[in-house]
Structure formats: C-alpha cells, structure tokens
Design a protein around this motif. Structure first.
Motif, short mmCIF file in Angstrom:
data_model
loop_
_atom_site.label_atom_id
_atom_site.label_comp_id
_atom_site.label_asym_id
_atom_site.label_seq_id
_atom_site.Cartn_x
_atom_site.Cartn_y
_atom_site.Cartn_z
N ILE A 6 0.79 -1.27 0.06
CA ILE A 6 0.10 0.04 -0.04
C ILE A 6 0.91 1.21 0.05
N LEU A 34 -9.46 0.17 -7.94
CA LEU A 34 -9.00 1.48 -7.53
C LEU A 34 -9.05 2.63 -8.42
N ASP A 67 3.46 1.78 -1.74
CA ASP A 67 3.67 2.08 -3.19
C ASP A 67 2.84 2.82 -3.80
N PHE A 68 1.34 2.73 -3.40
CA PHE A 68 0.08 3.40 -4.13
C PHE A 68 0.30 4.67 -3.33
N LYS A 78 -7.94 6.60 -8.67
CA LYS A 78 -7.16 7.46 -7.93
C LYS A 78 -7.77 9.03 -8.39
#
Length: 216
Positions: A109, A210, A111-112, A212
C-alpha cells in the motif's frame, strides 16, 4: 473520554475488526460467540459501558455508531504489513524478450500511497458524489491533510460527517456535492471552529477496482 479496561478494549477492538471486515455491525450472538460470553446480556452491558465512556453513540432506534469513525477505518500497522501484491518477474516494454520469472519482492500500500501512515478509508453511504463515480458501498481513501480550495474531502460539522468538494473563501466554506440533486452546504465564517477536516480524498475503491483522484 474515560479509559477502557482491558476487557472493554477487547470488546471495542472486536467491534472494529468485525465492521472493517464485514461492513456491518455484528449481531449480539456473534459478539457473544467471538468473546466467549455465556449470555447476550454481557454484550448489552459492554455496549452500555462504551456509550457511557463516549466510545459509541446510540440513537433513538437503538442503533450504535462509533463516536470517532477514524478509530474504525484507520489501518493498523500490522494490517499494512500483510497487504501486498507479489512481483513475480520481469517483462519488457520494448522488443519481445523471454519472460523472466523471479521473486522480486512485493507491491504494498505504501507504493500506491507513499504517506500510508496518514491514510485511512471510509465506506460511502449515499449518492451525493456520484458524478465523481463514488457510489454507496465504495470505500474512499483519505489522507489526514488540510483541505485546499477545490479539494474533495471528508469533514465533520455539527457532529455529522459528509464527503464533499470544499470551496474555501473568506466569506465562508461551501461544501459542494457532485450530484445536482443535492444542495450545497454553506458554513459561515463564525462557524469555522465547528468544522473538523477528517481527510483529503485520494481515491476510492469500487467494484471496478482502485480509482485515484485526478489532483495531487
């Protein structure tokens, strides 16, 4: 807010863990079984204690809610360490080459979201942000940051929470929905001290995966 005893903390943590996993409150029987209570009356007693110590709230219909929602959706450190995607090898993005299989670590997580320690999630109820693709049941990802003019975020006002786009002016704050069927919420300058920012919107997770936010 009074401190909890060890057993009361265990009961509270059990509630948090269940709601995180199932997105609903456990039944009295489920709580009694999980905690080894011989009677559901013990569950009632713990509920009453948590209400009196202001960890939970109870409405006129007997439904419970958490006094501080961030207690529920803030990911624990041990949770973060186990949530990862394995990197199983290399693949070229140029000319065709033979695939190379190898254990190259994991995607986590962090890295995101590089500042993952300040990130938490909330489950959405309602359709006021549907034009951003956010629907009931989706989980919005929020960062514990102040909101700039035009940011989408979660705020608490007069003891109630909402997800809206915030327009911050000297003349007040306008909380704008992303659905024409809903009205703006106007907060006058004299009421600023009653506004608490819970977090800035970073993205959300829906059935499609996901999504963003389009801003930093």
């Amino acid at each position: 807010m009074a401190d909890l005893t060890n057993k009361q903390q265990q009961f509270y943590n059990t509630l948090i863990g269940y709601v995180r996993k199932h997105f609903r409150w456990p039944t009295y029987r489920e709580l009694a079984d999980r905690l080894g209570f011989s009677s559901e009356n013990s569950v009632t007693q713990y509920y009453n204690t948590l209400v009196s110590k202001q960890f939970l709230k109870k409405d006129s219909q007997g439904n419970y809610t958490f006094t501080n929602p961030t207690d529920v959706w803030m990911a624990r450190d041990e949770d973060r360490s186990t949530r990862s995607i394995p990197i199983l090898g290399e693949i070229t993005a140029g000319t065709m080459e033979e695939a190379i299989e190898a254990d190259l670590g994991e995607i986590t997580i962090g890295d995101f979201f590089p500042n993952a320690s300040n990130v938490f999630g909330l489950r959405v109820k309602g359709d006021s942000m549907k034009d951003l693709g956010i629907s009931t049941g989706d989980r919005v990802i929020l960062s514990k940051k102040e909101l700039r003019d035009g940011d989408v975020g979660a705020v608490m006002y007069n003891g109630e929470t909402t997800l809206k786009r915030a327009h911050v002016r000297k003349s007040g704050v306008r909380l704008e929905p992303a659905n024409p069927d809903h009205d703006d919420i106007i907060i006058e300058p004299g009421e600023f001290e009653e506004v608490r920012v819970l977090g800035k919107y970073l993205g959300h997770i829906s059935e499609d995966g996901l999504v963003k936010a389009s801003y930093n």
